[in-house]
Design a protein around this motif. Structure first.
Motif, PDB file in Angstrom:
ATOM      1  N   ASN A 171     -15.955   0.606  -7.146  1.00 27.54           N
ATOM      2  CA  ASN A 171     -16.119   0.122  -5.781  1.00 27.54           C
ATOM      3  C   ASN A 171     -14.857  -0.558  -5.265  1.00 27.54           C
ATOM      4  O   ASN A 171     -14.525  -0.452  -4.093  1.00 27.54           O
ATOM      5  CB  ASN A 171     -17.275  -0.872  -5.717  1.00 27.54           C
ATOM      6  CG  ASN A 171     -18.564  -0.254  -6.192  1.00 27.54           C
ATOM      7  OD1 ASN A 171     -18.846   0.901  -5.875  1.00 27.54           O
ATOM      8  ND2 ASN A 171     -19.332  -0.984  -6.984  1.00 27.54           N
ATOM      9  N   ILE A 172     -14.206  -1.301  -6.132  1.00 23.55           N
ATOM     10  CA  ILE A 172     -12.988  -2.003  -5.731  1.00 23.55           C
ATOM     11  C   ILE A 172     -11.802  -1.216  -6.265  1.00 23.55           C
ATOM     12  O   ILE A 172     -11.516  -1.229  -7.469  1.00 23.55           O
ATOM     13  CB  ILE A 172     -12.973  -3.438  -6.283  1.00 23.55           C
ATOM     14  CG1 ILE A 172     -14.170  -4.217  -5.750  1.00 23.55           C
ATOM     15  CG2 ILE A 172     -11.670  -4.143  -5.924  1.00 23.55           C
ATOM     16  CD1 ILE A 172     -14.218  -4.392  -4.254  1.00 23.55           C
ATOM     17  N   ILE A 173     -11.132  -0.517  -5.379  1.00 24.59           N
ATOM     18  CA  ILE A 173     -10.005   0.296  -5.821  1.00 24.59           C
ATOM     19  C   ILE A 173      -8.690  -0.252  -5.273  1.00 24.59           C
ATOM     20  O   ILE A 173      -7.653   0.349  -5.447  1.00 24.59           O
ATOM     21  CB  ILE A 173     -10.186   1.774  -5.429  1.00 24.59           C
ATOM     22  CG1 ILE A 173     -10.416   1.928  -3.933  1.00 24.59           C
ATOM     23  CG2 ILE A 173     -11.358   2.364  -6.187  1.00 24.59           C
ATOM     24  CD1 ILE A 173     -10.472   3.370  -3.479  1.00 24.59           C
ATOM     25  N   ARG A 174      -8.766  -1.413  -4.637  1.00 25.85           N
ATOM     26  CA  ARG A 174      -7.553  -2.061  -4.135  1.00 25.85           C
ATOM     27  C   ARG A 174      -7.463  -3.436  -4.790  1.00 25.85           C
ATOM     28  O   ARG A 174      -8.369  -4.266  -4.658  1.00 25.85           O
ATOM     29  CB  ARG A 174      -7.633  -2.224  -2.626  1.00 25.85           C
ATOM     30  CG  ARG A 174      -6.577  -3.142  -2.021  1.00 25.85           C
ATOM     31  CD  ARG A 174      -6.836  -3.355  -0.552  1.00 25.85           C
ATOM     32  NE  ARG A 174      -6.812  -2.059   0.118  1.00 25.85           N
ATOM     33  CZ  ARG A 174      -5.696  -1.415   0.416  1.00 25.85           C
ATOM     34  NH1 ARG A 174      -4.533  -1.956   0.155  1.00 25.85           N
ATOM     35  NH2 ARG A 174      -5.731  -0.251   1.004  1.00 25.85           N
TER      36      ARG A 174
ATOM     37  N   ASN B  91     -11.720  -7.727 -12.367  1.00 21.97           N
ATOM     38  CA  ASN B  91     -12.035  -7.732 -10.944  1.00 21.97           C
ATOM     39  C   ASN B  91     -12.079  -9.155 -10.388  1.00 21.97           C
ATOM     40  O   ASN B  91     -11.556  -9.450  -9.307  1.00 21.97           O
ATOM     41  CB  ASN B  91     -13.364  -7.006 -10.732  1.00 21.97           C
ATOM     42  CG  ASN B  91     -13.752  -6.887  -9.279  1.00 21.97           C
ATOM     43  OD1 ASN B  91     -14.919  -6.940  -8.952  1.00 21.97           O
ATOM     44  ND2 ASN B  91     -12.783  -6.737  -8.396  1.00 21.97           N
TER      45      ASN B  91
ATOM     46  N   THR C 190      -6.389  -7.334  -5.387  1.00 20.17           N
ATOM     47  CA  THR C 190      -6.135  -8.464  -4.497  1.00 20.17           C
ATOM     48  C   THR C 190      -4.921  -9.211  -5.025  1.00 20.17           C
ATOM     49  O   THR C 190      -4.952  -9.713  -6.140  1.00 20.17           O
ATOM     50  CB  THR C 190      -7.353  -9.416  -4.493  1.00 20.17           C
ATOM     51  OG1 THR C 190      -8.483  -8.686  -4.039  1.00 20.17           O
ATOM     52  CG2 THR C 190      -7.119 -10.607  -3.586  1.00 20.17           C
TER      53      THR C 190
ATOM     54  N   ASP D 193       0.819  -1.202   0.000  1.00 19.81           N
ATOM     55  CA  ASP D 193       0.000   0.000   0.000  1.00 19.81           C
ATOM     56  C   ASP D 193       0.854   1.254   0.000  1.00 19.81           C
ATOM     57  O   ASP D 193       1.968   1.264   0.539  1.00 19.81           O
ATOM     58  CB  ASP D 193      -0.918  -0.009   1.221  1.00 19.81           C
ATOM     59  CG  ASP D 193      -2.015  -1.022   1.056  1.00 19.81           C
ATOM     60  OD1 ASP D 193      -2.653  -1.026  -0.011  1.00 19.81           O
ATOM     61  OD2 ASP D 193      -2.217  -1.830   1.973  1.00 19.81           O
TER      62      ASP D 193
ATOM     63  N   ALA E 148     -13.582  -4.901 -16.236  1.00 19.69           N
ATOM     64  CA  ALA E 148     -14.146  -5.334 -14.953  1.00 19.69           C
ATOM     65  C   ALA E 148     -15.650  -5.550 -15.078  1.00 19.69           C
ATOM     66  O   ALA E 148     -16.219  -6.372 -14.362  1.00 19.69           O
ATOM     67  CB  ALA E 148     -13.853  -4.290 -13.878  1.00 19.69           C
TER      68      ALA E 148
ATOM     69  N   ASP F 280     -11.962  -2.487 -10.049  1.00 20.80           N
ATOM     70  CA  ASP F 280     -12.948  -2.049 -11.040  1.00 20.80           C
ATOM     71  C   ASP F 280     -12.966  -0.528 -11.136  1.00 20.80           C
ATOM     72  O   ASP F 280     -13.760   0.045 -11.867  1.00 20.80           O
ATOM     73  CB  ASP F 280     -14.345  -2.601 -10.746  1.00 20.80           C
ATOM     74  CG  ASP F 280     -14.942  -2.046  -9.458  1.00 20.80           C
ATOM     75  OD1 ASP F 280     -14.346  -1.142  -8.852  1.00 20.80           O
ATOM     76  OD2 ASP F 280     -16.018  -2.507  -9.063  1.00 20.80           O
TER      77      ASP F 280
END
Lengths: 425, 583
Positions: B476-479, B467, B481, B373, B461, B473
């Motif tokens: 909503n998903i900005i981190r 995603n 995996t 991060d 995505a 995406d």
């Protein structure tokens, strides 16, 4: 706090013996509860149903249009012991839902979120922390309670935060993507008209076996690096879990590949997945646009449609004998400002409400509350009763309480945070 | 990027296979299991080949070529030079585009309001095509900086932009259809000051200013993403007596209430630079405008400002006359953390001059390459890299190489990073470069009112698997995996099978993507030689034809009586090898 994944016994049996997978915790769950989370993304206005505010100068309640609709009337009605804001003209489905299922439903008002940006609030309300590095509650519970299911949690909402627990989590996609992975004939066609390569099952098994041996070989070469060992263990476990998914299939035939599913269809799909024990927890979005900065009339239609879908969902859970074990949680990351803005809408407000149905909830009761400024009031976290000497019901208390309710050790994930235990009392 | 397909001839194939086998034998490879024993500098340092592989995947998303593997096997000191050469390639520019897309959340193809309706000059243009053009528009500047090794400050100071056919139609920028370049460097056409990404329409269509937000969210994007100062993530405590829906009361509160001032004294003046942009232009506004014949009357919606015509193509997204509108709302004048200024270009220069821009740039680059991060990048890593970045004239190439040459990238023990996950974009790029195959789907084959068109399934995505396979995406998903998940494995398994099937089919048709690869050859020595070559090409690990690695692959080839199936099985296994999914 540096987040590490709680260790548990390897999914791989002896294959990766010697790798950095700690033995220990049992997979046996402490109960058989499952969780189904429905997000109302964008920020619902709680004064439209859960938190009636009438005759308060600092709060504009639901929008009414008596010029065109003489029966557009908002009123507080007590249903199943809970005071609710109802409007038979615009939100009859809300009334109908509570009339049938209010006794199995708990409302929690006055949840303090402490932020006003959508992403920040979403992270807080779903993970119980300010950090999107942390897994959400659905993912944690799914991972802890996965048992012998191929997945712990599935997410169709797009909001799922898997943190370090991705190995038991399934991001399923919003357009039937997951179905196309296990049912190759359902995949999107290629523009050139050629067909996908689909190897025979035996070949797929041979590939999986080959890759397992390769993982073991690479693991041997990476033995001095625990992070690498974990990555390889996750890969091996993912391979095993995906093999089960491929073998068992996924009950996703309601979903069209390349198409957006209606919330009703998605809800039934989640019920199928939970019933078939594909996963322990599941999440979806209501799919409605709740972020009403310009005019508030869509709050009416959103509530109406959401509760109509919810009614069908709960009926289905009951019909399948699942309502006692499946806890349905409907939640929005924030509510709207007390007053209407200059554009006729409402902006972001750092408090919210949530709805809990089935799954061990003592229904017919409202926990928590807000004051005449729509701000959260302190409560007794053990019961949810308003208590001036109590504490603010924060997003972390709620998250810890949800884990606790599902039989997961909340202290392990939220050390020092008092779980909100009002759902079962 | 698709590698040109080499022509295959028996002589070149034999030559190549003999060459690979020859130098592998010369190095004494091919015995034992667990991978090739390349020489290593220290017991806890990755081999030169693995350092090259990791650097190549990070900087290009591509596997090193056999020649490069051979070179560093013979001369480990060649690694830095090869890594530097990677930053001179188009693939490096694409990697930086991927990084900026994720960090600025630009490839958000699941947000319906960002779609450009097929009206007027965009009639007949698939939604996916116009959306991709818009999303890639600001990223052209990032690619331009990387390709030409321009100072990275250019991303906040450039006084130009890029235009394409679709962008020209949608936004009115000049575009020369006789110029073969798909993207052409042009000047802004509407009087907006040039400030690199800060002037880009796409960025501010993606990050809107709702209602009485007054560009605060946009200001937070600048603070968070360019300066690593995430103001919006702080706790918000609002005194109940403040009517936050009343702009006048808010304006007073953010200037007088201590709990408000803490954030707003920086946020509001930063947002003050952005008043020249329309608060938002959504799909519905464009449809509404066309439904009203693009007239000059005010648009009939509270949600949008200006005239109906503003929302017809070419869209009017910026107007210098709006730049000072903040004054009408009683808000603070633009300033940059206390430094007064008025215009976007001044803002861009102040960002470039801010020491936090250098440290944040390092954090963002390191975060991307090391898969940690932004706020977890150690200070003792940031400081020297930031000093070197400035000293290098803000060279992204120097910075990227410096990062992947850091000790933690080269260590194999617990002082190292561990294995890095291959991102969906990297996997797609590598597989396409190896096989020529692109994983494409047709979303709406047949009749449709709003055709989306073809979708790159590895990168989308919304309709694809970005995603699902661990990517973001950008909504909503900005981190991302970085753990391998069951769904990622399933997705990559399907992609790998398709790519393998394509490669084998192409080879059988005489168009092999791998030099010398001929799956119709049935004698064992040819099979083994080919598998050793494929092992090298795909996994960057030289092995001999009689090695256990090749034994295992032979088993897969022979697992089916049908050679096409057998070779597809073996190639799929190579594409799913842990060295492909992790590096």
């Amino acid at each position: 706090m540096k987040l590490t994944r709680p260790s548990r016994r390897s999914f791989l049996g002896g294959l990766l013996s010697g790798m950095a997978l700690a033995p220990g915790l049992s997979w046996a769950s402490s109960g058989d509860r499952q969780l189904l989370v429905i997000t109302a993304a964008g920020g619902w206005d709680v004064t439209y149903t859960f938190d009636p505010k009438v005759g308060i100068p600092h709060i504009d309640g639901p929008e009414v249009d008596l010029t065109h609709l003489t029966d557009d009337v908002e009123a507080v009605q007590t249903i199943a012991g809970m005071p609710l804001m109802v409007n038979p003209r615009k939100r009859p489905a809300v009334t109908a839902f509570f009339e049938k299922w209010g006794h199995r439903t708990a409302i929690v008002n006055g949840i303090w979120v402490g932020a006003i940006g959508h992403p920040t609030c979403t992270v807080r309300i779903l993970t119980g922390t300010p950090s999107d590095k942390r897994p959400d509650i659905s993912v944690i519970a799914g991972n802890e309670l996965v048992g012998d299911r191929p997945l712990g949690s599935v997410d169709f909402s797009g909001f799922g935060f898997s943190g370090p627990l991705g190995v038991t989590h399934g991001a399923m996609g919003a357009r039937g993507q997951a179905r196309a992975l296990v049912e190759r004939s359902a995949a999107l066609p290629r523009p050139d008209g050629t067909t996908s390569t689909v190897l025979p099952d035996a070949a797929q098994v041979a590939i999986d076996e080959h890759v397992r041996r390769r993982i073991a070989a690479v693991a041997g070469a990476s033995r001095h690096n625990p992070a690498a060992q974990q990555q390889l263990a996750d890969l091996a476990e993912s391979l095993d879990r995906s093999q089960i998914l491929r073998d068992q299939g996924l009950p996703l035939d309601r979903l069209g590949v390349g198409q957006e599913a209606t919330p009703g269809t998605l809800g039934l799909t989640l019920v199928d997945l939970l019933e078939r024990n594909v996963c322990r927890t599941a999440m979806m979005d209501s799919s409605f646009h709740w972020d009403t900065h310009y005019g508030t009339s869509t709050q009416h239609t959103n509530y109406e449609a959401t509760f109509a879908d919810l009614h069908v969902l709960i009926d289905e859970l009951e019909a399948r004998g699942m309502l006692d074990r499946v806890l349905v949680c409907v939640i929005s990351e924030m509510t709207r400002t007390p007053l209407v803005n200059a554009l006729g809408g409402k902006d972001h407000w750092p408090h919210t409400s949530a709805l809990f149905i089935g799954g061990g909830v003592v229904g017919g009761r409202v926990r928590g509350a807000t004051d005449d400024y729509l701000e959260s009031l302190p409560v007794d976290l053990a019961t949810g009763a308003v208590d001036p000497a109590g504490e603010l019901l924060r997003y972390d208390n709620l998250a810890a309480g949800l884990l606790d309710h599902l039989g997961v050790d909340a202290e392990r994930w939220f050390p020092g945070i008092t779980p909100f235990r009002g759902l079962a009392v | 990027m698709t590698r040109p397909l080499p022509t295959s001839s028996p002589s070149s194939r034999a030559q190549l296979l003999a060459g690979v086998a020859g130098w592998a034998l010369a190095l004494g490879l091919g015995s034992g299991c667990g991978g090739a024993p390349e020489p290593v500098a220290s017991p806890h340092e990755l081999s030169a080949v693995d350092q090259l592989l990791r650097g190549s995947m990070a900087l290009r998303g591509l596997r090193p070529s056999p020649a490069e593997v051979e070179r560093v096997t013979r001369d480990p000191a060649a690694v830095p030079e090869l890594l530097r050469s990677y930053t001179e390639t188009e693939a490096f520019a694409e990697v930086l585009a991927d990084m900026h897309a994720q960090q600025l959340m630009l490839r958000a193809n699941g947000i319906p309001k960002l779609v450009l309706p097929q009206r007027g000059p965009l009639e007949g243009i698939a939604l996916g095509e116009s959306q991709e053009a818009e999303q890639e528009w600001p990223l052209q500047l990032v690619r331009h900086v990387a390709r030409n090794d321009l100072p990275y400050t250019e991303v906040v100071t450039a006084d130009y932009t890029f235009s394409s056919d679709i962008i020209s139609r949608a936004y009115g920028l000049p575009y020369d259809p006789t110029d073969p370049a798909e993207w052409q460097q042009v000047d802004w056409h509407d009087g907006r000051p040039g400030a690199g990404l800060l002037s880009e329409t796409t960025l501010w269509r993606r990050h809107v200013s709702n209602g009485a937000n007054f560009n605060r969210l946009r200001a937070d994007i600048i603070a968070d993403r360019l300066l690593c100062d995430p103001i919006g993530g702080r706790d918000v405590t609002i005194e109940g007596s403040i009517a936050v829906s009343d702009p006048d009361e808010v304006a007073l509160a953010v200037s007088t209430q201590p709990e408000c001032i803490a954030c707003h004294q920086a946020l509001d003046p930063l947002g003050g630079f952005l008043w020249g942009f329309k608060p938002q232009i959504s799909k519905s506004a464009i449809q509404l405008a066309y439904d009203h014949d693009c007239g000059d009357e005010p648009i009939p919606s509270w949600q949008y400002t200006g005239d109906v015509a503003d929302y017809c193509y070419p869209l009017k997204t910026y107007n210098p006359e709006w730049e000072a509108d903040w004054a009408g709302w009683g808000l603070r004048a633009p300033n940059y953390y206390g430094q007064p200024a008025s215009y976007l270009d001044e803002l861009g220069q102040m960002v470039a001059d801010d020491p936090r821009f250098a440290t944040c740039t390092v954090r963002r680059f390191y975060s991307w390459f090391a898969q940690v991060d932004v706020d977890e990048v150690p200070y003792d890593v940031v400081e020297p890299l930031a000093a070197d970045l400035v000293a290098s004239g803000w060279s992204t190439r120097e910075l990227a190489v410096a990062i992947v040459r850091r000790p933690e990238f080269r260590r194999s023990d617990d002082a190292g990073l561990g294995l890095l996950a291959t991102r969906p974009e990297q996997y797609a790029r590598a597989l396409t470069e190896l096989t020529g195959y692109r994983w494409i789907g047709a979303v709406d084959a047949g009749n449709c009112d709003l055709c989306w068109g073809e979708v790159d399934l590895a990168r989308s995505a919304l309709h694809g698997y970005r995603n699902v396979a661990g990517g973001t995406d950008d909504d909503n998903i900005i981190r991302p995996t970085h753990t391998t998940t069951p769904m990622k494995w399933l997705a990559l398994s399907v992609f790998a099978q398709d790519a393998a099937g394509h490669a084998v089919a192409e080879a059988i048709a005489g168009r092999s993507p791998f030099p010398g690869f001929d799956p119709t050859l049935r004698d064992e020595s040819a099979t083994r030689a080919q598998l050793a070559d494929l092992h090298l090409r795909v996994l960057s690990a030289p092995v001999t034809a009689d090695s256990p690695e090749v034994d295992a692959l032979v088993e897969l080839v022979e697992s089916s009586s049908d050679p096409t199936t057998g070779w597809t099985t073996a190639l799929t296994a190579l594409f799913l090898d842990p060295r492909m999914l992790l590096h």
